[in-house]
Scaffold this active site. Structure first.
Site, PDB file in Angstrom:
ATOM      1  N   GLY A 245       0.753  -1.244   0.000  1.00  0.00           N
ATOM      2  CA  GLY A 245       0.000   0.000   0.000  1.00  0.00           C
ATOM      3  C   GLY A 245       0.780   1.289   0.000  1.00  0.00           C
ATOM      4  O   GLY A 245       0.193   2.364  -0.156  1.00  0.00           O
ATOM      5  N   PRO A 283       4.488  -5.258  -0.951  1.00  0.00           N
ATOM      6  CA  PRO A 283       4.426  -4.044  -1.771  1.00  0.00           C
ATOM      7  C   PRO A 283       4.171  -4.343  -3.242  1.00  0.00           C
ATOM      8  O   PRO A 283       4.686  -5.324  -3.784  1.00  0.00           O
ATOM      9  CB  PRO A 283       5.828  -3.430  -1.596  1.00  0.00           C
ATOM     10  CG  PRO A 283       6.721  -4.586  -1.279  1.00  0.00           C
ATOM     11  CD  PRO A 283       5.871  -5.628  -0.601  1.00  0.00           C
ATOM     12  N   GLY A 284       3.386  -3.506  -3.872  1.00  0.00           N
ATOM     13  CA  GLY A 284       3.139  -3.643  -5.309  1.00  0.00           C
ATOM     14  C   GLY A 284       3.557  -2.378  -6.029  1.00  0.00           C
ATOM     15  O   GLY A 284       4.657  -2.272  -6.575  1.00  0.00           O
ATOM     16  N   ARG A 321      -6.723   4.105 -14.950  1.00  0.00           N
ATOM     17  CA  ARG A 321      -6.675   4.783 -13.646  1.00  0.00           C
ATOM     18  C   ARG A 321      -7.336   6.170 -13.647  1.00  0.00           C
ATOM     19  O   ARG A 321      -8.074   6.475 -12.717  1.00  0.00           O
ATOM     20  CB  ARG A 321      -5.239   4.880 -13.119  1.00  0.00           C
ATOM     21  CG  ARG A 321      -4.539   3.518 -12.953  1.00  0.00           C
ATOM     22  CD  ARG A 321      -3.282   3.576 -12.094  1.00  0.00           C
ATOM     23  NE  ARG A 321      -3.627   3.864 -10.725  1.00  0.00           N
ATOM     24  CZ  ARG A 321      -3.448   5.031 -10.147  1.00  0.00           C
ATOM     25  NH1 ARG A 321      -2.897   6.022 -10.812  1.00  0.00           N
ATOM     26  NH2 ARG A 321      -3.811   5.222  -8.904  1.00  0.00           N
ATOM     27  N   TYR A 325     -10.376   6.123 -11.130  1.00  0.00           N
ATOM     28  CA  TYR A 325     -10.129   6.735  -9.812  1.00  0.00           C
ATOM     29  C   TYR A 325      -9.919   8.242  -9.895  1.00  0.00           C
ATOM     30  O   TYR A 325      -9.449   8.838  -8.929  1.00  0.00           O
ATOM     31  CB  TYR A 325      -8.864   6.142  -9.165  1.00  0.00           C
ATOM     32  CG  TYR A 325      -8.726   4.658  -9.243  1.00  0.00           C
ATOM     33  CD1 TYR A 325      -9.555   3.829  -8.489  1.00  0.00           C
ATOM     34  CD2 TYR A 325      -7.756   4.072 -10.054  1.00  0.00           C
ATOM     35  CE1 TYR A 325      -9.421   2.451  -8.558  1.00  0.00           C
ATOM     36  CE2 TYR A 325      -7.609   2.702 -10.122  1.00  0.00           C
ATOM     37  CZ  TYR A 325      -8.455   1.900  -9.373  1.00  0.00           C
ATOM     38  OH  TYR A 325      -8.313   0.550  -9.445  1.00  0.00           O
ATOM     39  N   CYS A 351     -15.084   5.510 -27.456  1.00  0.00           N
ATOM     40  CA  CYS A 351     -16.362   6.215 -27.536  1.00  0.00           C
ATOM     41  C   CYS A 351     -17.012   6.387 -26.170  1.00  0.00           C
ATOM     42  O   CYS A 351     -18.082   5.827 -25.899  1.00  0.00           O
ATOM     43  CB  CYS A 351     -17.288   5.464 -28.489  1.00  0.00           C
ATOM     44  SG  CYS A 351     -16.488   5.189 -30.055  1.00  0.00           S
ATOM     45  N   TYR A 379      -0.506  -1.003 -12.088  1.00  0.00           N
ATOM     46  CA  TYR A 379      -1.954  -0.925 -12.306  1.00  0.00           C
ATOM     47  C   TYR A 379      -2.274  -0.243 -13.625  1.00  0.00           C
ATOM     48  O   TYR A 379      -3.214   0.536 -13.726  1.00  0.00           O
ATOM     49  CB  TYR A 379      -2.643  -0.214 -11.132  1.00  0.00           C
ATOM     50  CG  TYR A 379      -2.372  -0.912  -9.825  1.00  0.00           C
ATOM     51  CD1 TYR A 379      -2.875  -2.192  -9.598  1.00  0.00           C
ATOM     52  CD2 TYR A 379      -1.584  -0.331  -8.833  1.00  0.00           C
ATOM     53  CE1 TYR A 379      -2.606  -2.865  -8.411  1.00  0.00           C
ATOM     54  CE2 TYR A 379      -1.308  -1.000  -7.649  1.00  0.00           C
ATOM     55  CZ  TYR A 379      -1.824  -2.263  -7.445  1.00  0.00           C
ATOM     56  OH  TYR A 379      -1.562  -2.932  -6.286  1.00  0.00           O
TER      57      TYR A 379
HETATM   58  N1  LLP Z   1      -1.701  -6.782  -0.576  1.00  0.00           N
HETATM   59  C1  LLP Z   1      -3.036  -6.834  -0.771  1.00  0.00           C
HETATM   60  C2  LLP Z   1      -3.828  -7.795  -0.008  1.00  0.00           C
HETATM   61  C3  LLP Z   1      -3.650  -5.973  -1.702  1.00  0.00           C
HETATM   62  O1  LLP Z   1      -4.960  -6.021  -1.874  1.00  0.00           O
HETATM   63  C4  LLP Z   1      -2.857  -5.055  -2.431  1.00  0.00           C
HETATM   64  C5  LLP Z   1      -3.459  -4.152  -3.414  1.00  0.00           C
HETATM   65  C6  LLP Z   1      -1.463  -5.050  -2.200  1.00  0.00           C
HETATM   66  C7  LLP Z   1      -0.934  -5.918  -1.254  1.00  0.00           C
HETATM   67  C8  LLP Z   1      -0.535  -4.132  -2.925  1.00  0.00           C
HETATM   68  O2  LLP Z   1      -0.832  -2.794  -2.715  1.00  0.00           O
HETATM   69  P1  LLP Z   1       0.153  -1.669  -3.331  1.00  0.00           P
HETATM   70  O3  LLP Z   1       1.474  -1.784  -2.623  1.00  0.00           O
HETATM   71  O4  LLP Z   1       0.273  -1.929  -4.776  1.00  0.00           O
HETATM   72  O5  LLP Z   1      -0.566  -0.396  -3.046  1.00  0.00           O
HETATM   73  N2  LLP Z   1      -5.845  -0.531  -9.025  1.00  0.00           N
HETATM   74  C9  LLP Z   1      -5.624   0.416  -7.954  1.00  0.00           C
HETATM   75  C10 LLP Z   1      -4.887  -0.220  -6.780  1.00  0.00           C
HETATM   76  C11 LLP Z   1      -5.574  -1.440  -6.212  1.00  0.00           C
HETATM   77  C12 LLP Z   1      -4.809  -2.079  -5.075  1.00  0.00           C
HETATM   78  C13 LLP Z   1      -5.416  -3.375  -4.675  1.00  0.00           C
HETATM   79  N3  LLP Z   1      -4.717  -4.088  -3.641  1.00  0.00           N
HETATM   80  C14 LLP Z   1      -4.906   1.630  -8.513  1.00  0.00           C
HETATM   81  O6  LLP Z   1      -4.617   1.684  -9.705  1.00  0.00           O
HETATM   82  O7  LLP Z   1      -4.657   2.590  -7.788  1.00  0.00           O
END
Ligand code: LLP
Length: 423
Positions: A245, A283-284, A321, A325, A351, A379
């Site tokens: 996150g 982390p993503g 995105r 969002y 469209c 994403y």
């Molecule tokens: N762990 C879990 C259980 C999650 O649900 C997520 C993301 C992560 C880790 C990784 O979170 P990050 O570090 O990437 O923030 N599509 C959206 C973001 C959706 C995130 C969903 N869960 C966007 O484009 O902002």
């Protein structure tokens, strides 16, 4: 121009945009547009503070592959020692396809099917992050049938406000995620009794694009209260998973650096005497977001009326995105022009009026120019669709001076290859 998100890997030389040792305009000529381009160096650099902060203790960094699940990206993180946070059988299949170690995989998600549980157990994943009592029951049944024990962590919903977009906030009581904090002790006690279940740890994930450390610390405190209560009840938890996150800088956000955030969380954990536990983290976005750009060519400039429209060949199907969002993504020309900028709404050809990529942007552009949408490593491609029968873009990974095509552009024929006519 050091203000580019993704700098120093993304930078300008003589007005032109380069990623590592490659001029991105050359890639657009070679592979066409829209085109995703990533820097492997930027991914490595983003991982480094996580590794450094956790080096002194037993840990596992599980890259949340939903952010970007392209095989060469997974390969990059697997080679750097990462595990993976997955949310579907399809994601597990990708991990296996790159030779990733299932014993370094945690399986998150609110709606895992029995088939997915079976697949993951057979593969030997490290842990199931269980999000409901019903899931726990199903998992126990699947594991018992397989004569296995499923390692389990309960994803606890700590009810803290991550102060992010409501669609990507997940740690509030009103969200669909996790097991309510006040139910968790009872669920752990039940889990400890269930055949087929082995209690392994505890986790939380409070949201995404979080730019403030405070909610994390609040969540850690809430989690540790629970760890202590669960252990007083005689159930042992060997790991703590701090979720993902952490936000990135798209424009002017100032998230804490990963090592600073982790350092602060570990301080709390140590202060309460839990320092010996293994730490997992998921982390993503922060590992890949600023490692990528989406290249797109200006097709049509439409001046006048209330707004000026800069219509490009990338669209909401490539990058959803902004539409989904209201997200702000950086947009910058690949070659700077020496003329007065105008204000443009940068939009795609789909469209729908929701098909926009950036609004009211000050840019100097002419038709045929190449633009880069920055911070597009996370994403972006992972959420791409074929709406309007648009083939998904190609992807290139840069490593130093080398550029590797890591995904071909989809062909038009492939879009309907699985379809049949009715006799
Ligand atoms: N762990 C879990 C259980 C999650 O649900 C997520 C993301 C992560 C880790 C990784 O979170 P990050 O570090 O990437 O923030 N599509 C959206 C973001 C959706 C995130 C969903 N869960 C966007 O484009 O902002």
């Amino acid at each position: 121009m050091s203000s580019l998100p993704g700098a120093p890997f993304l930078h300008r030389r003589a007005g032109e945009l380069w990623l590592e040792g490659v001029r991105v305009a050359d890639l657009a000529v070679r592979h066409g547009t829209p085109l995703y381009v990533y820097s492997r160096g930027a991914m490595r650099a983003a991982l480094e503070p996580y590794q450094r902060a956790l080096a002194a203790r037993k840990h596992l960094i599980c890259y949340a592959m939903k952010a970007n699940s392209t095989l060469a990206v997974l390969q990059t993180f697997a080679a750097l020692g990462c595990g993976f946070d997955i949310v579907s059988g399809g994601e597990l299949k990708r991990v296996l396809a790159v030779g990733g170690d299932p014993a370094r995989v945690v399986f998150s998600g609110v709606g895992k099917t029995a088939e997915e549980m079976h697949f993951a157990l057979a593969a030997g994943v490290r842990c199931f992050n269980v999000e409901s009592e019903s899931e726990l029951t199903t998992l126990a049944e699947v594991a018992t049938q397989m004569k296995r024990r499923a390692p389990v962590s309960l994803r606890v919903n700590p009810d803290v406000d991550a102060r992010t977009h409501p669609y990507i906030s997940t740690g509030l009581r009103g969200n669909k995620f996790g097991i309510a904090h006040d139910r968790a002790l009872a669920v752990y006690q039940r889990a400890a009794q269930l055949p087929g279940i082995e209690v392994a740890g505890i986790d939380f994930h409070i949201g995404s694009q979080i730019t403030d450390g405070a909610p994390y610390l609040e969540a850690v405190d809430r989690l540790l209260d629970l760890v202590e209560a669960v252990e007083r009840a005689g159930v042992t938890l060997s790991h703590i998973d701090l979720g993902g996150g952490l936000g990135i800088t798209y424009t002017d956000e100032t998230p804490p650096p990963a090592d600073v955030l982790i350092g602060a969380m570990l301080e709390r954990i140590d202060a309460r005497g839990h320092g010996a536990r293994e730490i997992l983290i998921e982390p993503g976005r922060s590992l890949v977001g600023n490692a990528g750009v989406l290249l797109t060519r200006v097709q049509v400039l439409k001046r006048g009326g209330e707004r000026n429209f800069c219509i490009v060949d990338a669209a909401m199907n490539d990058l959803v995105r902004p539409a989904m969002y209201n997200a702000w993504m950086g947009i910058t020309p690949c070659a700077l022009r020496d003329a007065e900028p105008e204000t443009w709404d940068v939009v795609g050809p789909i469209c729908e009026s929701g098909d926009w990529l950036g609004r009211q942007r000050s840019l100097t552009v002419v038709e045929g120019d190449l633009l880069a949408i920055t911070s597009a490593g996370a994403y972006a491609m992972a959420m791409a669709s074929n709406y309007n029968s648009r083939p998904r873009a190609a992807e290139v990974m840069i490593d130093g001076d080398a550029a590797h095509l890591i995904r071909r552009r989809e062909t038009m024929e492939s879009l309907y290859a699985g379809e049949t006519l009715i006799d």
